[in-house]
Design a protein around this motif. Structure first.
Motif, mmCIF file in Angstrom:
data_model
loop_
_atom_site.group_PDB
_atom_site.id
_atom_site.type_symbol
_atom_site.label_atom_id
_atom_site.label_comp_id
_atom_site.label_asym_id
_atom_site.label_seq_id
_atom_site.Cartn_x
_atom_site.Cartn_y
_atom_site.Cartn_z
ATOM 1 N N LEU A 1 -38.879 29.963 -10.346
ATOM 2 C CA LEU A 1 -37.822 30.884 -9.773
ATOM 3 C C LEU A 1 -38.459 31.870 -8.909
ATOM 4 C CD1 LEU A 1 -36.436 32.052 -13.488
ATOM 5 C CD2 LEU A 1 -35.080 30.934 -11.520
ATOM 6 N N ARG A 2 -39.681 32.331 -8.852
ATOM 7 C CA ARG A 2 -40.002 33.010 -7.753
ATOM 8 C C ARG A 2 -40.356 32.227 -6.529
ATOM 9 N NH1 ARG A 2 -42.473 37.928 -9.209
ATOM 10 N NH2 ARG A 2 -43.727 37.819 -7.353
ATOM 11 N N GLY A 3 -40.704 30.982 -6.368
ATOM 12 C CA GLY A 3 -41.239 30.049 -5.419
ATOM 13 C C GLY A 3 -39.719 29.717 -4.724
ATOM 14 N N ALA A 4 -38.702 29.895 -5.515
ATOM 15 C CA ALA A 4 -37.321 29.221 -4.939
ATOM 16 C C ALA A 4 -36.629 30.299 -3.922
ATOM 17 C CB ALA A 4 -36.442 28.777 -6.240
ATOM 18 N N ARG A 5 -36.907 31.498 -4.256
ATOM 19 C CA ARG A 5 -36.718 32.662 -3.606
ATOM 20 C C ARG A 5 -37.137 32.404 -1.908
ATOM 21 N NH1 ARG A 5 -38.204 38.140 -7.305
ATOM 22 N NH2 ARG A 5 -37.369 37.034 -9.290
ATOM 23 N N ARG A 6 -38.260 31.639 -1.916
ATOM 24 C CA ARG A 6 -38.884 31.629 -0.658
ATOM 25 C C ARG A 6 -38.225 30.080 0.182
ATOM 26 N NH1 ARG A 6 -43.470 32.697 -3.438
ATOM 27 N NH2 ARG A 6 -44.251 30.282 -3.465
ATOM 28 N N SER B 1 -25.363 25.801 -9.012
ATOM 29 C CA SER B 1 -25.000 26.745 -7.946
ATOM 30 C C SER B 1 -25.164 28.139 -8.385
ATOM 31 C CB SER B 1 -23.618 26.371 -7.457
ATOM 32 O OG SER B 1 -23.412 25.194 -6.820
ATOM 33 N N ALA B 2 -24.695 28.745 -9.632
ATOM 34 C CA ALA B 2 -24.759 30.097 -10.009
ATOM 35 C C ALA B 2 -26.025 30.308 -10.238
ATOM 36 C CB ALA B 2 -24.133 30.036 -11.642
ATOM 37 N N VAL B 3 -27.123 29.368 -10.650
ATOM 38 C CA VAL B 3 -28.605 29.892 -10.825
ATOM 39 C C VAL B 3 -29.206 30.121 -9.442
ATOM 40 C CG1 VAL B 3 -30.723 28.774 -11.345
ATOM 41 C CG2 VAL B 3 -28.787 28.651 -12.884
ATOM 42 N N PHE B 4 -28.919 29.083 -8.534
ATOM 43 C CA PHE B 4 -29.529 29.078 -7.123
ATOM 44 C C PHE B 4 -28.811 30.471 -6.366
ATOM 45 C CE2 PHE B 4 -30.070 24.574 -8.333
ATOM 46 C CZ PHE B 4 -31.225 24.737 -8.561
ATOM 47 N N TRP B 5 -27.614 30.634 -6.463
ATOM 48 C CA TRP B 5 -27.231 31.645 -5.597
ATOM 49 C C TRP B 5 -27.631 33.020 -6.314
ATOM 50 C CZ3 TRP B 5 -25.221 32.188 -1.126
ATOM 51 C CH2 TRP B 5 -24.590 31.079 -0.565
ATOM 52 N N ALA B 6 -27.975 32.994 -7.623
ATOM 53 C CA ALA B 6 -28.497 34.244 -8.242
ATOM 54 C C ALA B 6 -30.217 34.357 -7.503
ATOM 55 C CB ALA B 6 -28.578 34.250 -9.446
ATOM 56 N N VAL B 7 -30.707 33.506 -7.529
ATOM 57 C CA VAL B 7 -32.232 33.297 -6.976
ATOM 58 C C VAL B 7 -31.943 33.761 -5.684
ATOM 59 C CG1 VAL B 7 -34.078 31.973 -6.483
ATOM 60 C CG2 VAL B 7 -33.064 31.603 -8.587
ATOM 61 N N ARG B 8 -31.001 33.243 -4.838
ATOM 62 C CA ARG B 8 -31.032 33.575 -3.386
ATOM 63 C C ARG B 8 -30.916 35.021 -3.124
ATOM 64 N NH1 ARG B 8 -31.623 34.725 1.080
ATOM 65 N NH2 ARG B 8 -30.254 34.440 2.977
ATOM 66 N N ARG B 9 -29.761 35.645 -4.042
ATOM 67 C CA ARG B 9 -29.496 36.895 -3.645
ATOM 68 C C ARG B 9 -30.619 37.814 -4.141
ATOM 69 N NH1 ARG B 9 -23.862 38.732 -6.293
ATOM 70 N NH2 ARG B 9 -24.630 40.610 -5.318
ATOM 71 N N THR C 1 -37.784 24.623 -6.085
ATOM 72 C CA THR C 1 -36.127 24.629 -6.486
ATOM 73 C C THR C 1 -35.943 23.137 -7.091
ATOM 74 O OG1 THR C 1 -35.712 25.928 -4.423
ATOM 75 C CG2 THR C 1 -34.013 24.738 -5.346
ATOM 76 N N GLY C 2 -36.687 22.211 -6.829
ATOM 77 C CA GLY C 2 -36.634 20.984 -7.319
ATOM 78 C C GLY C 2 -36.890 20.946 -8.843
ATOM 79 N N LEU D 1 -26.661 23.497 -1.330
ATOM 80 C CA LEU D 1 -27.211 22.032 -1.509
ATOM 81 C C LEU D 1 -27.675 21.850 -2.913
ATOM 82 C CD1 LEU D 1 -27.311 19.358 -0.095
ATOM 83 C CD2 LEU D 1 -29.430 20.054 0.925
ATOM 84 N N ALA D 2 -28.455 22.880 -3.301
ATOM 85 C CA ALA D 2 -29.542 23.051 -4.450
ATOM 86 C C ALA D 2 -28.577 22.434 -5.583
ATOM 87 C CB ALA D 2 -30.313 24.229 -4.752
ATOM 88 N N GLY D 3 -27.455 23.156 -5.793
ATOM 89 C CA GLY D 3 -26.539 23.043 -6.962
ATOM 90 C C GLY D 3 -26.055 21.637 -6.679
ATOM 91 N N LEU D 4 -25.560 21.170 -5.714
ATOM 92 C CA LEU D 4 -25.122 19.752 -5.519
ATOM 93 C C LEU D 4 -26.204 18.722 -5.897
ATOM 94 C CD1 LEU D 4 -22.811 18.060 -4.820
ATOM 95 C CD2 LEU D 4 -23.710 18.364 -2.227
ATOM 96 N N VAL D 5 -27.510 19.023 -5.545
ATOM 97 C CA VAL D 5 -28.488 18.153 -5.682
ATOM 98 C C VAL D 5 -28.840 17.904 -7.389
ATOM 99 C CG1 VAL D 5 -31.143 17.786 -5.716
ATOM 100 C CG2 VAL D 5 -29.995 18.371 -3.572
#
Length: 348
Positions: free
Chosen positions: A28-33, A327-335, A82-83, A42-46
């Protein structure tokens, strides 16, 4: 490779649960970068694509089938941190909604199928890119080898976990030989799917592939008998978002078609772990899944008698739920990503 409840004892399951939780926290921390405005959608779609392709079991040997694990594909497309999250989202959806992979074994499955495959494949991928010629073909070739290696690596990891906490008295040497042997064959299928997918995305939008960041191929023209770099052509700011949306929609439609239609024609033979577990007597201690009563258990919709329609609806629902959850997870991480953190970039 989905481990059901009962294969691994409670203490070992608890330890792998702690390992999985730690891996998710780090990821989760690494995915922010890794995530930015382009890769977050794209991550949610993957994750949804991996879910869909995992429904497509392909035959690998007499009476045995295999399916995509997805760790290599996710790591190369959206980054290793993110993977791990992508594959973990898939495993959670499969375990809770479809009774695929035990809930008490969720830590085992995340450690084996998400963490091991992603770490091993991305290490191999980066190592190969360090020595291969710079170019798109090198990315595709490295993707093939990385995916191929990741599957037997996961088989080795399961064997090690089973050696520590297996619930049946089976020779570990026999388990290792059977698991690694069949999963080398499955790895070939994993490698083909991964290389084709990565190659397809690179051909359209190489900037969306994490493993290809820094890759720039300039057009070369022959002038007076010599090859020279062509002048850079400015790209319209409005063009990239449109192209990105087309890629997203195309991949989503492909996922829905694969899960909702093509999956009906998947091999009905047991996968590698199921086959080995049955042949070696490991499955004698398997327990009924806690979600066995789910309306979507076993990838079918309850009370829908037509097998084709039932499986297709379950696949479409699975893709939809996975893409929304991912997508919800990755947008939350992105924010949550700080303004002072820049995307991870790796040159080739």
């Amino acid at each position: 490779m989905h481990v059901p409840d009962g294969f691994i004892d409670a203490p070992t399951s608890a330890v792998t649960g702690v390992i999985a939780a730690g891996a998710l926290a780090v990821s989760l921390r690494g995915a922010r970068r890794e995530l930015d405005e382009k890769t977050a959608p794209l991550a949610g779609l993957v994750a949804a694509f991996i879910f869909a392709v995992q429904m497509l079991n392909f035959p690998v040997a007499a009476g045995t089938s295999g399916h995509l694990l997805g760790g290599a594909l996710a790591a190369i497309l959206v980054g290793p941190y993110t993977g791990v999250l992508c594959v973990s989202v898939v495993l959670l959806m499969q375990g809770v909604l479809f009774a695929d992979g035990g809930l008490t074994a969720l830590g085992v499955n995340i450690t084996d199928m998400a963490l091991v495959t992603t770490v091993v494949s991305y290490a191999v991928f980066r190592g190969l890119l360090a020595v291969l010629p710079r170019g798109r073909r090198s990315v595709t070739a490295a993707s093939f080898v990385a995916a191929l290696v990741s599957v037997p690596a996961a088989a080795c990891a399961f064997t090690l976990i089973y050696a520590v906490g297996g619930t049946t008295d089976i020779s570990i040497g026999k388990v290792a030989t059977a698991m690694i042997g069949v999963h080398v064959l499955i790895g070939i299928g994993e490698a083909v799917i991964t290389a084709l997918t990565v190659g397809a995305v690179i051909a359209v939008r190489p900037d969306l592939v994490h493993g290809a960041r820094g890759l720039r191929q300039r057009l070369r023209l022959r002038v007076d008998g010599e090859l020279v770099d062509a002048p850079a052509v400015p790209v319209s700011p409005a063009a990239a978002p449109t192209s990105r949306r087309k890629v997203w929609v195309t991949c989503l439609v492909a996922s829905l078609v694969l899960a909702g239609f093509v999956s009906f024609y998947a091999s009905a033979s047991p996968d590698g772990l199921e086959k080995v577990a049955h042949d070696k007597g490991i499955d004698t201690r398997a327990k009924e899944h806690a979600s066995a009563g789910s309306p979507l258990a076993d990838y079918g919709v309850k009370d829908v008698s037509d097998a084709r329609l039932s499986g297709g609806l379950a696949g479409v629902i699975g893709v939809g739920v996975t893409v929304v959850a991912g997508s919800a997870v990755f947008w939350a991480v992105r924010r949550r990503r700080g303004t002072d953190v820049s995307p991870v970039s790796h040159g080739l």
